[in-house]
Design a protein around this motif. Structure first.
Motif, PDB file in Angstrom:
ATOM      1  N   GLU A  54       0.861  -1.183   0.000  1.00 11.48           N
ATOM      2  CA  GLU A  54       0.000   0.000   0.000  1.00 11.48           C
ATOM      3  C   GLU A  54       0.894   1.228   0.000  1.00 11.48           C
ATOM      4  O   GLU A  54       1.865   1.297   0.760  1.00 11.48           O
ATOM      5  CB  GLU A  54      -0.916   0.003   1.221  1.00 11.48           C
ATOM      6  N   ILE A  55       0.573   2.182  -0.849  1.00 16.32           N
ATOM      7  CA  ILE A  55       1.361   3.413  -0.988  1.00 16.32           C
ATOM      8  C   ILE A  55       0.455   4.612  -0.768  1.00 16.32           C
ATOM      9  O   ILE A  55      -0.661   4.655  -1.292  1.00 16.32           O
ATOM     10  CB  ILE A  55       2.020   3.480  -2.380  1.00 16.32           C
ATOM     11  N   GLU A  56       0.938   5.586   0.001  1.00 13.23           N
ATOM     12  CA  GLU A  56       0.190   6.833   0.227  1.00 13.23           C
ATOM     13  C   GLU A  56       1.099   8.019  -0.035  1.00 13.23           C
ATOM     14  O   GLU A  56       2.284   7.988   0.305  1.00 13.23           O
ATOM     15  CB  GLU A  56      -0.353   6.885   1.650  1.00 13.23           C
ATOM     16  N   THR A  57       0.534   9.070  -0.637  1.00 14.46           N
ATOM     17  CA  THR A  57       1.316  10.258  -0.965  1.00 14.46           C
ATOM     18  C   THR A  57       1.005  11.408  -0.008  1.00 14.46           C
ATOM     19  O   THR A  57       0.076  11.346   0.795  1.00 14.46           O
ATOM     20  CB  THR A  57       1.019  10.724  -2.397  1.00 14.46           C
ATOM     21  N   ALA A  58       1.794  12.459  -0.135  1.00  9.89           N
ATOM     22  CA  ALA A  58       1.612  13.642   0.708  1.00  9.89           C
ATOM     23  C   ALA A  58       0.231  14.254   0.514  1.00  9.89           C
ATOM     24  O   ALA A  58      -0.341  14.824   1.452  1.00  9.89           O
ATOM     25  CB  ALA A  58       2.702  14.673   0.400  1.00  9.89           C
ATOM     26  N   ASP A  59      -0.315  14.148  -0.682  1.00 17.75           N
ATOM     27  CA  ASP A  59      -1.644  14.702  -0.970  1.00 17.75           C
ATOM     28  C   ASP A  59      -2.776  13.741  -0.614  1.00 17.75           C
ATOM     29  O   ASP A  59      -3.948  14.034  -0.895  1.00 17.75           O
ATOM     30  CB  ASP A  59      -1.743  15.080  -2.450  1.00 17.75           C
ATOM     31  N   GLY A  60      -2.447  12.604  -0.028  1.00 17.74           N
ATOM     32  CA  GLY A  60      -3.471  11.677   0.423  1.00 17.74           C
ATOM     33  C   GLY A  60      -3.939  10.666  -0.600  1.00 17.74           C
ATOM     34  O   GLY A  60      -4.910   9.947  -0.358  1.00 17.74           O
ATOM     35  N   HIS A  61      -3.293  10.564  -1.755  1.00 18.69           N
ATOM     36  CA  HIS A  61      -3.651   9.555  -2.746  1.00 18.69           C
ATOM     37  C   HIS A  61      -3.092   8.199  -2.317  1.00 18.69           C
ATOM     38  O   HIS A  61      -1.979   8.115  -1.780  1.00 18.69           O
ATOM     39  CB  HIS A  61      -3.115   9.930  -4.121  1.00 18.69           C
ATOM     40  N   ARG A  62      -3.868   7.138  -2.580  1.00 16.70           N
ATOM     41  CA  ARG A  62      -3.455   5.812  -2.133  1.00 16.70           C
ATOM     42  C   ARG A  62      -3.546   4.807  -3.268  1.00 16.70           C
ATOM     43  O   ARG A  62      -4.406   4.900  -4.144  1.00 16.70           O
ATOM     44  CB  ARG A  62      -4.324   5.335  -0.960  1.00 16.70           C
ATOM     45  N   GLY A  63      -2.646   3.835  -3.225  1.00 11.25           N
ATOM     46  CA  GLY A  63      -2.658   2.754  -4.199  1.00 11.25           C
ATOM     47  C   GLY A  63      -2.444   1.420  -3.518  1.00 11.25           C
ATOM     48  O   GLY A  63      -1.716   1.336  -2.520  1.00 11.25           O
ATOM     49  N   LEU A  64      -3.079   0.384  -4.067  1.00 14.66           N
ATOM     50  CA  LEU A  64      -2.960  -0.975  -3.545  1.00 14.66           C
ATOM     51  C   LEU A  64      -2.387  -1.864  -4.632  1.00 14.66           C
ATOM     52  O   LEU A  64      -2.867  -1.880  -5.764  1.00 14.66           O
ATOM     53  CB  LEU A  64      -4.338  -1.499  -3.125  1.00 14.66           C
ATOM     54  N   GLY A  65      -1.357  -2.621  -4.275  1.00 13.27           N
ATOM     55  CA  GLY A  65      -0.765  -3.562  -5.219  1.00 13.27           C
ATOM     56  C   GLY A  65      -0.515  -4.897  -4.568  1.00 13.27           C
ATOM     57  O   GLY A  65      -0.468  -5.012  -3.343  1.00 13.27           O
ATOM     58  N   PHE A  66      -0.353  -5.932  -5.397  1.00  7.01           N
ATOM     59  CA  PHE A  66      -0.068  -7.255  -4.847  1.00  7.01           C
ATOM     60  C   PHE A  66       0.734  -8.083  -5.833  1.00  7.01           C
ATOM     61  O   PHE A  66       0.740  -7.847  -7.040  1.00  7.01           O
ATOM     62  CB  PHE A  66      -1.366  -7.987  -4.486  1.00  7.01           C
ATOM     63  N   SER A  67       1.445  -9.017  -5.269  1.00  9.93           N
ATOM     64  CA  SER A  67       2.142 -10.040  -6.023  1.00  9.93           C
ATOM     65  C   SER A  67       1.961 -11.330  -5.242  1.00  9.93           C
ATOM     66  O   SER A  67       1.344 -11.335  -4.185  1.00  9.93           O
ATOM     67  CB  SER A  67       3.622  -9.679  -6.193  1.00  9.93           C
ATOM     68  N   TYR A  68       2.508 -12.448  -5.737  1.00 13.37           N
ATOM     69  CA  TYR A  68       2.242 -13.692  -5.027  1.00 13.37           C
ATOM     70  C   TYR A  68       3.297 -14.745  -5.323  1.00 13.37           C
ATOM     71  O   TYR A  68       4.068 -14.660  -6.271  1.00 13.37           O
ATOM     72  CB  TYR A  68       0.866 -14.251  -5.375  1.00 13.37           C
ATOM     73  N   TYR A  69       3.284 -15.720  -4.468  1.00 13.62           N
ATOM     74  CA  TYR A  69       4.158 -16.874  -4.599  1.00 13.62           C
ATOM     75  C   TYR A  69       3.468 -18.033  -3.910  1.00 13.62           C
ATOM     76  O   TYR A  69       2.797 -17.825  -2.907  1.00 13.62           O
ATOM     77  CB  TYR A  69       5.511 -16.621  -3.919  1.00 13.62           C
ATOM     78  N   SER A  70       3.627 -19.237  -4.393  1.00  9.97           N
ATOM     79  CA  SER A  70       2.986 -20.360  -3.721  1.00  9.97           C
ATOM     80  C   SER A  70       3.688 -20.635  -2.406  1.00  9.97           C
ATOM     81  O   SER A  70       4.857 -20.281  -2.214  1.00  9.97           O
ATOM     82  CB  SER A  70       3.027 -21.611  -4.600  1.00  9.97           C
ATOM     83  N   LYS A  71       2.986 -21.287  -1.470  1.00 11.87           N
ATOM     84  CA  LYS A  71       3.541 -21.596  -0.157  1.00 11.87           C
ATOM     85  C   LYS A  71       4.677 -22.608  -0.248  1.00 11.87           C
ATOM     86  O   LYS A  71       5.466 -22.761   0.685  1.00 11.87           O
ATOM     87  CB  LYS A  71       2.432 -22.138   0.758  1.00 11.87           C
ATOM     88  N   ARG A  72       4.770 -23.310  -1.372  1.00  9.23           N
ATOM     89  CA  ARG A  72       5.815 -24.324  -1.461  1.00  9.23           C
ATOM     90  C   ARG A  72       7.192 -23.738  -1.150  1.00  9.23           C
ATOM     91  O   ARG A  72       8.025 -24.376  -0.553  1.00  9.23           O
ATOM     92  CB  ARG A  72       5.814 -24.952  -2.856  1.00  9.23           C
ATOM     93  N   ALA A  73       7.424 -22.515  -1.561  1.00  9.40           N
ATOM     94  CA  ALA A  73       8.685 -21.835  -1.253  1.00  9.40           C
ATOM     95  C   ALA A  73       8.611 -20.416  -1.798  1.00  9.40           C
ATOM     96  O   ALA A  73       7.917 -20.154  -2.771  1.00  9.40           O
ATOM     97  CB  ALA A  73       9.875 -22.574  -1.888  1.00  9.40           C
ATOM     98  N   GLY A  74       9.342 -19.491  -1.168  1.00  5.13           N
ATOM     99  CA  GLY A  74       9.547 -18.177  -1.758  1.00  5.13           C
ATOM    100  C   GLY A  74       8.832 -17.011  -1.131  1.00  5.13           C
ATOM    101  O   GLY A  74       9.288 -15.880  -1.269  1.00  5.13           O
ATOM    102  N   GLY A  75       7.693 -17.233  -0.462  1.00  2.19           N
ATOM    103  CA  GLY A  75       6.930 -16.118   0.077  1.00  2.19           C
ATOM    104  C   GLY A  75       7.701 -15.246   1.043  1.00  2.19           C
ATOM    105  O   GLY A  75       7.765 -14.025   0.883  1.00  2.19           O
ATOM    106  N   PRO A  76       8.331 -15.817   2.085  1.00  2.00           N
ATOM    107  CA  PRO A  76       9.108 -14.990   3.018  1.00  2.00           C
ATOM    108  C   PRO A  76      10.260 -14.260   2.343  1.00  2.00           C
ATOM    109  O   PRO A  76      10.575 -13.124   2.696  1.00  2.00           O
ATOM    110  CB  PRO A  76       9.608 -16.018   4.043  1.00  2.00           C
ATOM    111  N   GLY A  77      10.892 -14.909   1.368  1.00  3.34           N
ATOM    112  CA  GLY A  77      11.990 -14.243   0.659  1.00  3.34           C
ATOM    113  C   GLY A  77      11.505 -13.062  -0.156  1.00  3.34           C
ATOM    114  O   GLY A  77      12.178 -12.025  -0.237  1.00  3.34           O
ATOM    115  N   GLN A  78      10.349 -13.210  -0.765  1.00  5.74           N
ATOM    116  CA  GLN A  78       9.769 -12.107  -1.535  1.00  5.74           C
ATOM    117  C   GLN A  78       9.475 -10.916  -0.624  1.00  5.74           C
ATOM    118  O   GLN A  78       9.754  -9.769  -0.978  1.00  5.74           O
ATOM    119  CB  GLN A  78       8.494 -12.597  -2.214  1.00  5.74           C
TER     120      GLN A  78
END
Length: 387
Positions: A54-78
């Motif tokens: 989640e990103i917020e700017t000085a003027d109060g604008h906000r953005g939501l983003g996401f990415s993903y990884y399977s639980k098999r491996a990689g999530g904590p590293g990401q």
């Protein structure tokens, strides 16, 4: 100064002041098995690691983003990589998305600019595009430049290999009743006869013309892929997906040149250059880029431009909540993959009708996080201060 110039000036003077990065583990209702499980290469998937930004700017604008990884491996590293590179965005103009992608990539370039590093960047990039579209009061597809207000969609979640054949037929009927326009089946079992029987049964159940796809998840060698593609020609498939290892561009190109049934691949690729190798060699009839996996919307649009120039068809992988917007902007009629797995993360739902998925008209991605995300969040960090 007129209104449009005033808005531009406001946007160019805005700065990123606060960032939240969170690692969330979404549990799946049932363990999921595809061919990689049956061949012993992976364990069944029980949950998916999601990286939220989640990103917020000085003027109060906000953005939501996401990415993903399977639980098999990689999530904590990401999550760890995203946490390391996030401070580089503080104080930056959120409008400069392409420049910020490069800045994030070079901040962590010692571990590469693809793979897990690209997936970490993807969550920031999606959040910046979401913010920009919201600030313009446009949906993401309208901001980029929409070609259509709905996209052909097919269901995958009902066709995994752990699903018994009789339940598979029930699932196909349920998908059609929901207005979904195609069905994809997982194949690639050690016993090829089982694959043929499942595809033959479902094709008979659906009729000759209803769109049907199959996905081998990279589990065939070249001789097996040749035999199976030849056998599957009789079933009038929309495509055969990942018949070979995801990096075997030459092998995929040979299949695409030899058979009438289109070849689809690309979901596991994590850079523009990896996609370019398939485009250059014509290793896919349907290219299947995954925006979070390739590093976000910015590199996805580069891949789509190259694919469009080469005359390829497009079918983005997974994450329908994001890809319905991006597919709506492609010049040729694309497909979007219907997966309801991520739905518990968001308050909003996508609508399917007459074989198509409707593109949301809400500003940005048109998504907000559900309350349940908090209970599934394992790690989070905040950088900067909120306005």
């Amino acid at each position: 100064m007129n209104a449009s110039n005033a808005l531009a000036a406001t946007a160019s003077n805005d700065q990123i002041k606060w960032i939240r990065v969170a690692s969330t583990f979404l549990p799946l209702a049932n363990p999921i098995s595809d061919a990689k499980v049956l061949t012993g290469r992976q364990k069944p998937m029980t949950e998916i690691a999601i990286l939220f930004v989640e990103i917020e700017t000085a003027d109060g604008h906000r953005g939501l983003g996401f990415s993903y990884y399977s639980k098999r491996a990689g999530g904590p590293g990401q999550f760890a990589h995203a946490k390391d590179i996030a401070p580089t965005l503080i104080g930056e103009d959120p409008s400069d998305i392409a420049r910020l992608w490069d800045k994030l990539a070079w901040a962590g370039a010692s571990v590469g600019r693809s793979g897990m590093a690209a997936q970490a960047i993807g969550a920031f990039d999606v959040a910046l595009w979401d913010l920009k579209a919201k600030r313009a009061n446009l949906s993401l597809s309208k901001l980029i430049g929409a070609q259509r207000d709905s996209v052909r969609c097919y269901n995958t979640s009902g066709g995994f290999l752990h699903t018994p054949l009789d339940q598979l037929l029930v699932n196909t009927d349920a998908s059609r009743e929901k207005g979904i326009g195609g069905i994809k089946l997982k194949v690639g079992q050690p016993d090829c006869a089982l694959d043929i029987h499942r595809v033959q049964t479902v094709r008979k159940h659906l009729g000759d013309s209803f769109p049907l796809m199959v996905d081998a998840n990279q589990q065939w060698d070249r001789p097996t892929a040749q035999r199976m593609c030849r056998t599957f020609e009789q079933f009038n498939l929309v495509w055969i997906e990942e018949p070979l290892d995801c990096y075997d561009a030459e092998g995929h190109a040979a299949l695409a040149a030899q058979f009438d049934t289109p070849i689809a691949t690309g979901e596991m690729l994590t850079s523009v250059s990896e996609h370019w190798e398939f485009i250059r060699l014509r290793g896919a009839d349907y290219l299947m880029p995954d925006a979070p996996r390739v590093g976000g919307i910015t590199p996805f649009l580069k891949v789509a431009t190259l694919a469009g120039h080469a005359g390829l068809m497009l079918a983005p992988h997974f994450a329908m909540e994001l890809h319905v917007h991006l597919a709506a902007c492609y010049s040729r009629e694309p497909w979007v993959e219907h997966f309801e797995w991520l739905e518990p993360l968001f308050n909003e739902r996508l609508e399917t009708k007459n074989g198509r998925m409707l593109v949301p008209t809400r500003p940005g991605l048109g998504l907000s996080l559900s309350e349940r995300v908090k209970e599934w969040t394992a790690q989070e960090t905040e950088i900067g201060a909120r306005a």
